[in-house]
Design a protein around this motif. Sequence first.
Motif, mmCIF file in Angstrom:
data_model
loop_
_atom_site.group_PDB
_atom_site.id
_atom_site.type_symbol
_atom_site.label_atom_id
_atom_site.label_comp_id
_atom_site.label_asym_id
_atom_site.label_seq_id
_atom_site.Cartn_x
_atom_site.Cartn_y
_atom_site.Cartn_z
ATOM 1 N N ILE A 4 59.932 -94.175 26.727
ATOM 2 C CA ILE A 4 59.341 -94.188 25.392
ATOM 3 C C ILE A 4 58.703 -95.540 25.137
ATOM 4 O O ILE A 4 59.349 -96.585 25.279
ATOM 5 N N ALA A 5 57.426 -95.519 24.771
ATOM 6 C CA ALA A 5 56.697 -96.728 24.400
ATOM 7 C C ALA A 5 56.582 -96.775 22.887
ATOM 8 O O ALA A 5 56.122 -95.815 22.264
ATOM 9 N N VAL A 6 57.002 -97.881 22.299
ATOM 10 C CA VAL A 6 56.922 -98.075 20.865
ATOM 11 C C VAL A 6 55.876 -99.150 20.601
ATOM 12 O O VAL A 6 55.962 -100.251 21.149
ATOM 13 N N GLY A 257 44.799 -98.722 23.418
ATOM 14 C CA GLY A 257 44.485 -97.308 23.586
ATOM 15 C C GLY A 257 45.686 -96.520 24.045
ATOM 16 O O GLY A 257 46.699 -97.081 24.498
ATOM 17 N N LEU A 258 45.584 -95.198 23.911
ATOM 18 C CA LEU A 258 46.629 -94.289 24.374
ATOM 19 C C LEU A 258 46.133 -93.539 25.599
ATOM 20 O O LEU A 258 44.948 -93.204 25.697
ATOM 21 N N LEU A 259 47.034 -93.283 26.502
ATOM 22 C CA LEU A 259 46.717 -92.474 27.677
ATOM 23 C C LEU A 259 47.109 -91.026 27.397
ATOM 24 O O LEU A 259 48.133 -90.767 26.762
ATOM 25 N N ALA A 266 50.525 -89.866 27.505
ATOM 26 C CA ALA A 266 51.094 -90.244 28.800
ATOM 27 C C ALA A 266 51.372 -91.733 28.917
ATOM 28 O O ALA A 266 51.842 -92.191 29.959
ATOM 29 N N GLY A 267 51.081 -92.506 27.863
ATOM 30 C CA GLY A 267 51.346 -93.932 27.928
ATOM 31 C C GLY A 267 50.402 -94.715 27.055
ATOM 32 O O GLY A 267 49.690 -94.160 26.200
ATOM 33 N N VAL A 268 50.369 -96.035 27.284
ATOM 34 C CA VAL A 268 49.530 -96.931 26.483
ATOM 35 C C VAL A 268 48.791 -97.871 27.416
ATOM 36 O O VAL A 268 49.214 -98.126 28.553
ATOM 37 N N GLU A 269 47.669 -98.389 26.915
ATOM 38 C CA GLU A 269 46.950 -99.401 27.661
ATOM 39 C C GLU A 269 46.763 -100.628 26.786
ATOM 40 O O GLU A 269 46.849 -100.541 25.557
ATOM 41 N N ALA A 284 50.942 -98.864 30.634
ATOM 42 C CA ALA A 284 52.366 -98.567 30.789
ATOM 43 C C ALA A 284 52.548 -97.085 30.544
ATOM 44 O O ALA A 284 52.186 -96.580 29.467
ATOM 45 N N GLU A 285 53.057 -96.378 31.513
ATOM 46 C CA GLU A 285 53.238 -94.940 31.382
ATOM 47 C C GLU A 285 54.447 -94.629 30.511
ATOM 48 O O GLU A 285 55.418 -95.394 30.470
ATOM 49 N N ALA A 286 54.382 -93.519 29.800
ATOM 50 C CA ALA A 286 55.474 -93.125 28.908
ATOM 51 C C ALA A 286 55.441 -91.624 28.691
ATOM 52 O O ALA A 286 54.379 -90.993 28.742
ATOM 53 N N ASP A 287 56.611 -91.055 28.440
ATOM 54 C CA ASP A 287 56.708 -89.634 28.114
ATOM 55 C C ASP A 287 56.478 -89.391 26.624
ATOM 56 O O ASP A 287 56.037 -88.306 26.227
#
Length: 506
Positions: A4-6, A257-259, A266-269, A284-287
């Motif tokens: 999880i990316a916050v 940005g968001l992936l 799928a993550g953040v940039e 950074a990849e994230a679920d």
Amino acid sequence: MARIAVIGAGMGAMAAAARLAVAGHRVAVYERTDTYGGALRRLERDGFAFDTGPGLLPLPAVYRDLFVKTGKEPLDACVDLVQVDPSSHHVFADGTRVSLPNASRAGVVLALQEALGPAAGQRWGDFLVRAREAWARTRRPLLEEPLWPDWRVLADREPYPAVPHRKLLRTRTAGTLAEVGAWELRDPRLVSLLGSYALEHGLDPRSAPASAAVLPYMEHAFGTWYVRGGMRELARAVYERCVARRVEFRFGAEVTGLLEKDGRVAGVEFAEGTSPASGGRAVAEADHVVAGVTPAVLDRLTRGSRVRGDGEVPGRTGAASRLTVLLALRGGRPEGTPHRTVVHTEDREAELDSLTGSPAGLPAHPTVTVLRPDDPALVPDDAHEAVTLTSVVPQGAGPGLEEHAQRMITAAERAVPGLRDRLLRHEVRTPADIAEATGAEGGAVPVPALAAAGGRLLHPSNGTRVPGLFTVGGWSHPGGGLPHAGMSGALVAGLIVEGPEFRGSQ
């Protein structure tokens, strides 16, 4: 275990991060600035310390629940949380003064009876009974449950049981807070008292719905609290609880940005040069991604892609900010000094017209909140005092702020006799400073969610139309304020852990 990316390290974001980490997820928080806490900042200089964000905590039960759910040490073992008594002292335009006790509706009524007369006290007591009913009707859907898909039920129904008002041949009920004051309270000092609870949140009582009656009710029923050492200590305690639960923090990491992959997040940039990952990777990849940002920032992160479905509550941009004046005074704090004094404007209509006009401006006679904590940690010694003044100003306000700060100091002299003679120095914190700390355009401060008013004061739901993407903090349900931020963290954690069937705390 999900990744999880916050985005952001504000209070709502950290509350969600701690709860998600306890649930077994791997959580990383990416904050563009060099510290945590969002608006909960502190300025220290020459032995003086000042809160530059919220100075008091309503509804501490929200953060007590967070600490109970995320570890063995309760909140009160991590910070020195004390009730502020009296909860507030008020200086009205005609010179009348009244101190309202903390967490005692009966005590408030008695205080108003003694200061303003039996009839005024009785009217306020009757008003609180009606406000309690509005609170009972809206507490769960506005604070404890995810926003209803059919949110228009909340938007169209006024939960405040207004008293019918007959004028000439028509009978009406109050639809705004100002009408509640004019028709049900009548005493101009009670009207000013009621309006000050709306103005504190940047709301004009003339357009705020009658449901805003829950704002004074919450204070009278649940009390007002302070954290010794300054409110920044609350942010420190939540941050340390996150770290203890193995939440990873990366400061100076600006998400740009968001992936997306296969229709879900799928993550953040990251911005160039701020990548938190090893090897120079910019993603950074994230679920799941939890975004503690304003609607405008979320739009930028998604590059204009729609994250809200048709018929959802539109994102609010906010209309008001705060000007904060930090005063270093010679001479100690007199014993028995109220922690919080509200100095009411001498011309309430002119103040509201100035703040809500087009273009909005700075009022000649502002309502000023004066905070004078009894806290040795904020001063170099007992021969000095640290005082904080706050006033509502339009978001983006720039020119004339120093002159407005001087007007605030003049108003504060009604609460602090001899203030200018004691003044060593002052420092002004502007909407631009709030914007830098929180990312909110123009330093706008989000308002708490309120029912009625056609949904103008509701906030977007915590879930989005992009699977795996959630929003948290004051710019999403249930809106602005420290308790509401903590509640948003609990709602987001529940939606991720339990899924769409989550219906809130029980």
